[in-house]
Design a protein around this motif. Structure first.
Motif, PDB file in Angstrom:
ATOM      1  N   VAL A   1      35.370  41.646  43.214  1.00 44.07           N
ATOM      2  CA  VAL A   1      35.170  40.550  42.271  1.00 44.07           C
ATOM      3  C   VAL A   1      33.957  39.734  42.668  1.00 44.07           C
TER       4      VAL A   1
ATOM      5  N   LEU B   1      37.156  39.206  35.338  1.00 44.45           N
ATOM      6  CA  LEU B   1      38.575  39.544  35.485  1.00 44.45           C
ATOM      7  C   LEU B   1      39.146  40.095  34.183  1.00 44.45           C
ATOM      8  N   GLU B   2      38.786  39.495  33.067  1.00 43.99           N
ATOM      9  CA  GLU B   2      39.297  39.978  31.775  1.00 43.99           C
ATOM     10  C   GLU B   2      38.764  41.369  31.461  1.00 43.99           C
TER      11      GLU B   2
ATOM     12  N   ALA C   1      40.799  43.824  33.305  1.00 47.42           N
ATOM     13  CA  ALA C   1      42.131  43.961  32.697  1.00 47.42           C
ATOM     14  C   ALA C   1      42.056  44.421  31.254  1.00 47.42           C
TER      15      ALA C   1
ATOM     16  N   ASP D   1      42.600  45.879  41.437  1.00 48.51           N
ATOM     17  CA  ASP D   1      41.238  45.398  41.180  1.00 48.51           C
ATOM     18  C   ASP D   1      41.220  43.882  41.014  1.00 48.51           C
ATOM     19  N   LEU D   2      42.180  43.352  40.264  1.00 48.15           N
ATOM     20  CA  LEU D   2      42.229  41.911  40.022  1.00 48.15           C
ATOM     21  C   LEU D   2      42.500  41.135  41.309  1.00 48.15           C
ATOM     22  N   CYS D   3      43.291  41.717  42.201  1.00 49.93           N
ATOM     23  CA  CYS D   3      43.709  41.016  43.426  1.00 49.93           C
ATOM     24  C   CYS D   3      42.799  41.297  44.607  1.00 49.93           C
TER      25      CYS D   3
ATOM     26  N   LEU E   1      48.188  36.484  36.949  1.00 47.76           N
ATOM     27  CA  LEU E   1      48.158  37.938  36.777  1.00 47.76           C
ATOM     28  C   LEU E   1      48.768  38.349  35.448  1.00 47.76           C
TER      29      LEU E   1
ATOM     30  N   LEU F   1      46.453  37.629  32.612  1.00 51.15           N
ATOM     31  CA  LEU F   1      45.310  38.536  32.556  1.00 51.15           C
ATOM     32  C   LEU F   1      45.681  39.895  31.977  1.00 51.15           C
TER      33      LEU F   1
END
Length: 704
Positions: free
Chosen positions: A558, A613-614, A617, A637-639, A649, A652
């Motif tokens: 990220v 982030l969006e 997702a 991936d988000l975390c 979470l 998202l």
């Protein structure tokens, strides 16, 4: 057998791959064996075994409570009658000690332990028909098996040697002469003067049972073992259409499909198992960095680690089911060696690791390797592998099975049992008392030091100790103040004394935290289907072993994605103080209580990071039906590089928070893909999650 002694044990129960609870009240409310018992009996017997608890009621939220049984003897009588009725069950694999009547809190319940069925008894089926009554256990459900799976079970039941089959239409012209010539030379080196060496090729192959005559039918010809070991690639393809062997050397500790060296049958070499073994073993050990061993004062380069790798490779080849569609796969990485063979284990996994029992699928090929001094005698292969890794003080090998498609996986990780600095840290903390502890106790404390918080389940994963011994050892360490315990029953978590586990109140402040749940049932402690585990952990970098790495480099993908953004964008500087909280340039909460930033409010994020982030997702946001594996990858991936609260979470990926937790986050914690910000209060509504270092690399290796 599952140990159930108290009401707390009942409350902590969760249905899983090896636990099933049934009310069993009957129409009169006094007790009756439910008809749903029999599919579970078949499923447990055909999978990993398990325990069925009768007299336990399911409450909302998948929790359980005691209901009790008024007349337990009636249920026991019905059970034994059904087990000995072929129309109910194909075989009775229970013994008297498998059925217990328990008295807990004034209530009576019946516990039935179903062991794993022996190969000769599988498939265990119900209603008199294997094609319509064979089940296996997947997660917490009993799944009816397809005809193909059942037929494979029946073949395994009937054939002790899967490689003894005579191949019609094949002859000595299908043998690669150079392979047989080199094998002869290796036999000469191992056993000079052996009388087999005087025979011509066909007679030589007959002695090895690569060519045989059926005494009953008079049929004679090349066996499957002879062709697979010494055959030509074209002939092997005709006889075994799904046969494929694959070696990959990967440059990094990742599962991505990139290699710097690969060996597959491509027409440039024979493609047979003997040549595959010779080529791959050299590659596996070419740059092995282990200290040499002294034997009678002389240097011996063939160390126990070499022996372990050699045994693992041979085990993979001789235990493979070459009728299946999964290829043999050998992977070499800087941090590990991985071995996969099609087919499950023919004996219970714990018996194989313990040693002394063996049921080799391809016995003729195993004997061929033994003839030239390669491989171990029946029942000693896996102990040899484990002892070799123990000699080097590396983390314990990880052995798994996967049901669909059936395969067995072995990971040999080159990670130190006690990472650098951990022994010094524990010695400074406890002094000489730590050094005098037995090895198992030191392992527990080292794991607590590297992973911050541990559970009973976690320790069971990294040791061969019995679960009861693990319980006693953890309790003793807590009693002696080597560990501090929180929670009760199966929800107990442990950490080192003096270690301050952050709380949501410390991180967010009292005004930002809603009333937390005080239930301490650890999400890590919920047992899941081992097959779900295998889908994400084979050849990974952070399951049992690499989870010991400290979280010290948390700037992940990220940050990389937004690093090119000008420092002036997003309206915040590199660190911004808003009230009593501090935020970085991307709008993530910074706190000294956690090793990484925290995302707890999407509205606070810079436009660039939120957009990134969006985009990550986008799959679950725009496609409601995604596979579990796809969504797990998105979550990782988000975390990556920071903690994200469950609510963020869920927003998202556009899922309900409770559904996300129950269906995905729990399993990912169990698989050691994620870590929690507040492990001592796992169900807190402000709980947040971060991917373990390199855990994104866990996804997908075995499907390639």
């Amino acid at each position: 057998m599952l140990e159930i002694d108290s009401l707390e044990d009942i409350v902590a129960l969760r249905e899983s791959v090896d636990v099933e609870c049934k009310l069993a009240q009957g129409r009169d409310g006094k007790g009756a064996l439910p008809k749903e018992f029999w599919p579970t009996y078949s499923a447990f017997a055909n999978t990993y075994g398990g325990d069925i608890l009768l007299g336990v009621a399911e409450k909302s939220g998948k929790c359980f409570e005691l209901a009790g049984i008024v007349n337990p003897q009636k249920i026991i009588d019905e059970l034994w009658a059904g087990l000995n009725n072929p129309e109910k069950a194909s075989v009775n694999i229970l013994h008297d000690h498998c059925v217990r009547v328990l008295e807990i809190d004034g209530q009576t319940l019946v516990q039935v332990h179903v062991p794993v069925a022996a190969r000769k008894d599988k498939p265990v089926f119900i209603k008199g028909n294997p094609l319509t009554g064979t089940y296996r256990r997947l997660n917490s459900g009993d799944q009816l098996q397809t005809n193909e799976v059942v037929r494979r079970m029946l073949a395994e039941q009937a054939e002790d040697e899967r490689d003894a089959r005579i191949l019609r239409g094949f002859d000595m012209g299908d043998i690669e002469k150079d392979s047989l010539r080199i094998y002869r030379q290796m036999l000469k080196d191992a056993k000079p003067g052996h009388h087999y060496l005087e025979l011509d090729d066909k007679a030589f192959l007959k002695k090895l049972r690569g060519w045989r005559r059926d005494r009953l039918t008079g049929e004679e010809g090349l066996t499957l073992a002879g062709l697979l070991m010494f055959g030509r690639w074209e002939a092997i393809q005709e006889a075994v259409p799904h046969y494929f062997v694959d070696y990959q050397e990967r440059p990094e500790a990742k599962t991505e499909l990139r290699w710097i060296d690969r060996l597959v049958p491509d027409g440039s070499w024979s493609g047979n198992l003997f040549d595959f073994y010779r080529r791959v073993y050299r590659k596996l050990t070419a740059d092995l960095k282990v200290p040499f061993k002294l034997s009678e004062g002389r240097r011996k380069d063939d160390t126990p680690v070499h022996e372990a790798i050699r045994e693992a490779l041979i085990n993979t080849l001789v235990h493979a089911d070459y009728s299946g569609s999964v290829p043999v796969l050998i992977v070499k990485r800087p941090d590990m060696f991985g071995f996969r063979n099609p087919g499950d284990m023919r004996i219970p996994q714990e018996d194989a690791v313990k040693g002394g029992l063996s049921d080799c699928r391809n016995r003729i090929m195993h004997q061929m390797f033994l003839m030239i001094g390669l491989g171990e005698r029946a029942g000693s292969g896996l102990p040899k592998i484990y002892s070799g890794w123990d000699w080097r003080h590396w983390r314990r090998p990880a052995l798994y099975q996967k049901l669909e498609p059936q395969q067995t996986l072995l990971e040999l990780r080159m990670l130190e049992l006690f990472p650098d600095g951990i022994l010094n840290q524990l010695t400074d903390m406890f002094g000489e008392a730590f050094l005098h502890l037995p090895r198992f106790e030191r392992l527990i404390l080292a794991t607590a030091a590297t992973e911050q918080v541990i559970t009973h389940t976690r320790i069971c994963e990294i040791t061969t100790q019995h679960a009861r011994d693990v319980t006693a050892t953890l309790q003793q360490l807590a009693k002696l103040d080597f560990l501090k315990a929180s929670g009760h029953g199966r929800g107990t978590v442990y950490h080192l004394p003096g270690e301050s586990l952050p709380t949501p109140e410390q991180v967010f402040g009292d005004t930002m935290v809603s009333t937390p749940s005080d239930r301490l049932v650890s999400e890590e402690d919920e047992v899941i289907d081992r097959n779900q585990y295998l889908e994400s952990s084979f050849f990974d970098t952070s399951s049992v072993d690499s989870s010991v790495r400290p979280v010290d480099n948390v700037e992940g993908s990220v940050d990389n994605a937004v690093s090119s953004v000008d420092s002036g964008s997003g309206s915040v500087d590199s660190e911004t103080s808003l009230g009593s909280e501090r935020y970085d340039k991307n709008g993530r909460l910074l706190t000294t209580d956690l090793p990484a930033p925290m995302i707890h409010d999407l509205k606070r994020l810079s436009p660039t990071l939120r957009s990134t982030l969006e985009d990550m997702a986008s799959l679950p946001r725009h496609k409601r039906r995604v596979t579990p594996k796809e969504l797990e990858k998105v979550i990782l991936d988000l975390c990556d590089g920071h903690y994200i609260t469950r609510a963020c979470l869920a927003e998202l990926v556009q899922r309900e928070p409770d559904s996300l937790r129950n269906q995905y986050l729990k399993k990912m914690l169990q698989n050691h893909l994620l870590i929690q910000a507040f492990p001592q209060v796992p169900t807190h509504n402000m709980q947040a999650y971060m991917a373990r270092p390199s855990s994104r690399d866990l996804q997908g290796a075995i499907d390639d």
